[in-house]
Design an enzyme around this catalytic site. Structure first.
Site, mmCIF file in Angstrom:
data_model
loop_
_atom_site.group_PDB
_atom_site.id
_atom_site.type_symbol
_atom_site.label_atom_id
_atom_site.label_comp_id
_atom_site.label_asym_id
_atom_site.label_seq_id
_atom_site.Cartn_x
_atom_site.Cartn_y
_atom_site.Cartn_z
ATOM 1 C CG ASN A 1 25.281 -28.245 3.042
ATOM 2 O OD1 ASN A 1 24.085 -28.057 2.837
ATOM 3 N ND2 ASN A 1 25.976 -27.562 3.948
ATOM 4 C CD1 TRP A 2 23.219 -30.518 -2.922
ATOM 5 C CD2 TRP A 2 21.072 -30.651 -3.555
ATOM 6 N NE1 TRP A 2 23.091 -31.617 -3.747
ATOM 7 C CE2 TRP A 2 21.780 -31.724 -4.147
ATOM 8 C CE3 TRP A 2 19.712 -30.538 -3.810
ATOM 9 C CZ2 TRP A 2 21.167 -32.662 -4.980
ATOM 10 C CZ3 TRP A 2 19.098 -31.480 -4.634
ATOM 11 C CH2 TRP A 2 19.819 -32.522 -5.220
ATOM 12 C CE LYS A 3 27.230 -24.630 2.201
ATOM 13 N NZ LYS A 3 28.351 -23.723 2.409
ATOM 14 C CG HIS B 1 27.260 -25.681 7.839
ATOM 15 N ND1 HIS B 1 27.594 -24.371 7.543
ATOM 16 C CD2 HIS B 1 27.775 -26.442 6.846
ATOM 17 C CE1 HIS B 1 28.278 -24.360 6.400
ATOM 18 N NE2 HIS B 1 28.400 -25.598 5.962
ATOM 19 C CD GLU C 1 27.063 -21.769 5.076
ATOM 20 O OE1 GLU C 1 26.080 -22.483 4.815
ATOM 21 O OE2 GLU C 1 28.082 -21.713 4.351
ATOM 22 C CD GLU D 1 31.785 -27.882 6.073
ATOM 23 O OE1 GLU D 1 31.666 -28.369 4.941
ATOM 24 O OE2 GLU D 1 30.968 -27.092 6.557
ATOM 25 N N GLY E 1 33.175 -21.612 0.611
ATOM 26 C CA GLY E 1 32.672 -20.733 -0.441
ATOM 27 C C GLY E 1 33.652 -19.656 -0.884
ATOM 28 C CB SER F 1 36.967 -24.119 -1.447
ATOM 29 O OG SER F 1 36.327 -22.900 -1.118
ATOM 30 N N GLY G 1 29.876 -28.107 -0.787
ATOM 31 C CA GLY G 1 28.829 -27.108 -0.978
ATOM 32 C C GLY G 1 28.645 -26.820 -2.455
ATOM 33 N N GLY G 2 29.223 -25.712 -2.911
ATOM 34 C CA GLY G 2 29.015 -25.236 -4.281
ATOM 35 C C GLY G 2 29.178 -26.292 -5.357
HETATM 36 P P1 13P Z 1 31.811 -24.942 -0.346
HETATM 37 O O1 13P Z 1 32.162 -26.304 -0.893
HETATM 38 O O2 13P Z 1 30.882 -24.181 -1.221
HETATM 39 O O3 13P Z 1 33.012 -24.191 0.088
HETATM 40 O O4 13P Z 1 30.937 -25.218 0.996
HETATM 41 C C1 13P Z 1 31.445 -26.080 1.946
HETATM 42 C C2 13P Z 1 30.392 -26.311 2.963
HETATM 43 O O5 13P Z 1 30.061 -25.430 3.734
HETATM 44 C C3 13P Z 1 29.754 -27.630 2.992
HETATM 45 O O6 13P Z 1 28.974 -27.796 4.129
#
Ligand code: 13P
Length: 251
Positions: A8-10, A100, A102, A170, A176, A214, A235-236
């Protein structure tokens, strides 16, 4: 079942960095047939980068499926700024991330909105990656199972089945932050989700349940060893070719 390694590149990157990342992943996968035996790969760039990434990952033999990070809750019409499930399918996406945290937090998305989006995604032939997860205070109060159960049961439309639905656990406090749920916490939650899925759809054992929050090269293997962890939503670490590939190797 094969592990699903979803990135997930956000809201990150430029057109150029998206191209470089996709190219790096495609090259790494071509050089490493072994990992393809064990994992399926999904990349979810920002909407505006989908075209560029599609040009790089495309092809019938591509091991990578494209995904989007959201879709609209209505089929079409006067919805400025929205992208419909039908448009995503038409474009060539196979997956869409929904629910998600977010989007729940920043856009006030409710379980009902997410269920409407998921139904449209299913009706248009997309596989939904449905995210659920508790906040830190909810876990501290011992409420994580109730929170996650409500999210799952209320966000899953009746159209859900193991082919068109992936669940991603999640925990919000792990996203993050560098904090990861312990293997015991993940085991308990994924077992619970599997049981609850059995109350919502047939063949719950065939639904992939991902862990997200994470996930990094140094904790991936341990997380993947936990029962009912069928992949990761990253994510990251999905923004770096070497980290994304190292996580896949953890499987
Ligand atoms: P991180 O891997 O950056 O914690 O993000 C997880 C995430 O929200 C994937 O959708």
């Amino acid at each position: 079942m094969k592990k699903l390694i979803a990135g997930n590149w956000k809201m990150n990157g430029t057109l150029e960095s998206a191209r470089a990342l996709a190219t790096g992943i495609v090259e790494a996968l071509h050089a490493d047939r072994d990992v393809l035996e064990r994992c399926d790969f999904v990349l979810c760039p920002p909407f505006l980068h989908l075209v560029a990434v599609r040009a790089i990952v495309d092809g019938a033999a591509s091991p990578i499926t494209l995904g989007a990070q959201d879709c609209a809750a209505t089929p079409d019409g006067a919805h400025t700024g929205d992208i419909s499930a039908a448009m995503l399918k038409d474009f060539g996406c196979g997956y869409v991330i929904l629910g998600h945290s977010e989007r729940r937090q920043n856009h006030g998305e409710t379980n009902q909105t997410i269920a409407a989006k998921a139904r449209l995604a299913h009706e248009n032939g997309l596989c939904v990656i449905l995210c659920v997860g508790e906040k830190e205070d909810e876990r501290a109060a011992g409420g994580e199972l109730d929170v996650v159960e409500n999210q799952l049961v209320q966000s899953l439309p009746p159209t859900a089945n193991p082919e068109n639905t992936v669940v991603a656990y999640e925990p919000v406090w792990a996203i993050g932050t560098g904090k990861t749920a312990t293997p015991d916490d993940v085991r308990a939650m994924h077992r619970f989700l599997r049981r609850k899925l059995g109350e919502c759809l047939a063949h719950p054992d065939k639904v992939r349940i991902l862990y997200g929050g994470s996930v990094k090269p140094d904790n991936a293997a341990e997380l993947f060893r936990v029962e009912n962890v069928d992949g990761a939503l990253i994510g990251g670490a999905s923004l770096k070719v070497d980290q994304y590939m190292a996580i896949a190797h953890g499987a």
